[in-house]
Scaffold this motif. Structure first.
Motif, short mmCIF file in Angstrom:
data_model
loop_
_atom_site.label_atom_id
_atom_site.label_comp_id
_atom_site.label_asym_id
_atom_site.label_seq_id
_atom_site.Cartn_x
_atom_site.Cartn_y
_atom_site.Cartn_z
N SER A 293 0.83 -1.21 0.00
CA SER A 293 0.00 0.00 0.00
C SER A 293 0.86 1.25 0.00
CB SER A 293 -0.94 0.00 1.21
OG SER A 293 -0.23 0.14 2.43
N TYR A 294 2.01 1.20 0.68
CA TYR A 294 2.89 2.37 0.73
C TYR A 294 3.47 2.67 -0.65
CZ TYR A 294 4.90 5.66 4.08
OH TYR A 294 5.16 6.78 4.81
N VAL A 295 3.85 1.61 -1.38
CA VAL A 295 4.36 1.80 -2.74
C VAL A 295 3.23 2.27 -3.65
CG1 VAL A 295 5.34 0.63 -4.76
CG2 VAL A 295 6.24 0.13 -2.47
N GLU A 296 2.06 1.69 -3.51
CA GLU A 296 0.91 2.08 -4.35
C GLU A 296 0.55 3.55 -4.17
OE1 GLU A 296 -2.01 -0.75 -3.12
OE2 GLU A 296 -1.66 -2.04 -4.87
N GLN A 297 0.64 4.05 -2.92
CA GLN A 297 0.25 5.41 -2.63
C GLN A 297 1.39 6.42 -2.83
OE1 GLN A 297 -1.22 5.20 1.38
NE2 GLN A 297 -2.70 3.59 0.85
N GLY A 298 2.57 5.92 -3.12
CA GLY A 298 3.74 6.78 -3.23
C GLY A 298 3.81 7.53 -4.53
#
Length: 313
Positions: A293-298
């Motif tokens: 999720s952190y990569v997706e939202q980055g």
């Protein structure tokens, strides 16, 4: 545990031909490139690269570079390179040109045990025709240089033997070099943390807390600062839990303004066949968010993000 494992029924000729077709003609099929290269181990990717060279008379990395760009290219090329050679390239980049990226030097050199360090040292000299220790010494100074030199020259004990009495003695020596005196005797910290095997260091750190009442991390932060402190803390953290250390590095690479893409790519690719599953678990435990999720939202986007997510799974 790895997020990338060997593909069963691996067919090198089929994979190589499919990749070649994905890069021929007008336009490139990035999805095919991602699908193949993020679901094969590095050994399988090396077989594909060798097929390109010997059967297709082409260089896979050159072909990929001619078709791709930006950080997407960086991820794909990192996947194709042999792991130790890739780390050596990252070390060279950290020291080449104006300024030195001490964080990268510390991450790669201080997080690994002696066997891995020996491979890195040998590969670096073979690829760059210059000893890694010599290059590192020309780009760093002070206590950091002394510590990294001790690690790179292979002084760490390889035996994995632990000795309780010696652990008490070394813990006492660390206490007397720092908290137990006025001023700090840095060479004692370097000598012990660069020489003792990881299992023995765990025991030394336990004994240190018995003597001092503080953890070794608390003591180091009280006595030292700067890159030298970061290097010693990296050793301590990787002795205790490499996945926790790399989870913190990934969070730092993505948190705040901008993304440290080189660090993000390096850790995700280089740990994908080692412990990326555990790193994902640690990331979620520490930050209450999944790494996915952190990569997706980055800030990363497009095929670059697709490739990272495919490796992370």
């Amino acid at each position: 545990m790895a997020t990338i494992t060997a593909k069963s029924n691996f067919n090198v000729a089929e994979d190589a031909t499919t990749l070649r077709e994905a890069m021929k003609g007008f336009g490139t099929d990035e999805d095919i490139i991602i699908d193949i290269l993020t679901t094969r181990t590095n050994n399988q990717r090396q077989a594909i690269a060798n097929y390109f060279k010997n059967d297709l008379e082409r260089d896979l990395i050159d072909d990929l570079k001619s078709e791709l760009g930006g950080h997407f290219e960086d991820v794909i090329v990192a996947l194709i390179m042999p792991p130790t050679e890739y780390l050596c390239r990252e070390l060279n980049r950290a020291m080449d040109g104006a300024g030195t990226d001490e964080e990268t030097l510390i991450e790669i050199i201080c997080s690994r045990e002696n066997g891995e360090i020996c491979k890195i040292v040998d590969t670096y000299e073979s690829v760059y025709e210059r000893p890694l220790t010599e290059h590192m010494c020309s780009e760093t100074g002070g206590e950091l240089r002394r510590l990294l030199t001790l690690i790179l020259t292979g002084t760490r004990d390889d035996s994995k033997i632990i000795n309780a009495e010696e652990a008490k003695e070394k813990a006492q020596a660390l206490y007397e070099a720092g908290e137990g005196r006025w001023g700090t005797h840095e060479s004692t910290f370097s000598a012990i943390l660069a020489h003792e095997n990881f299992k023995q260091l765990r025991l030394i750190f336990d004994e240190y807390k018995n003597i001092s009442g503080n953890t070794i991390e608390q003591a180091l932060k009280h006595e030292l600062d700067g890159d030298y402190l970061d290097a010693l803390l990296t050793i301590v953290e990787c002795i205790q839990s490499p996945p926790a250390y790399f989870a913190q590095r990934l969070y730092k690479a993505m948190h705040g303004l901008g993304t440290d893409d080189k660090t993000l790519i390096r850790i995700i690719v280089s740990r994908s066949e080692i412990d990326l599953e555990q790193i994902k678990e640690e990331f979620e435990r520490q930050y209450n968010k999944t790494l996915t999720s952190y990569v997706e939202q980055g800030e990363t986007g497009g095929d670059y993000k697709k490739a990272l997510l495919a490796i992370i799974k």
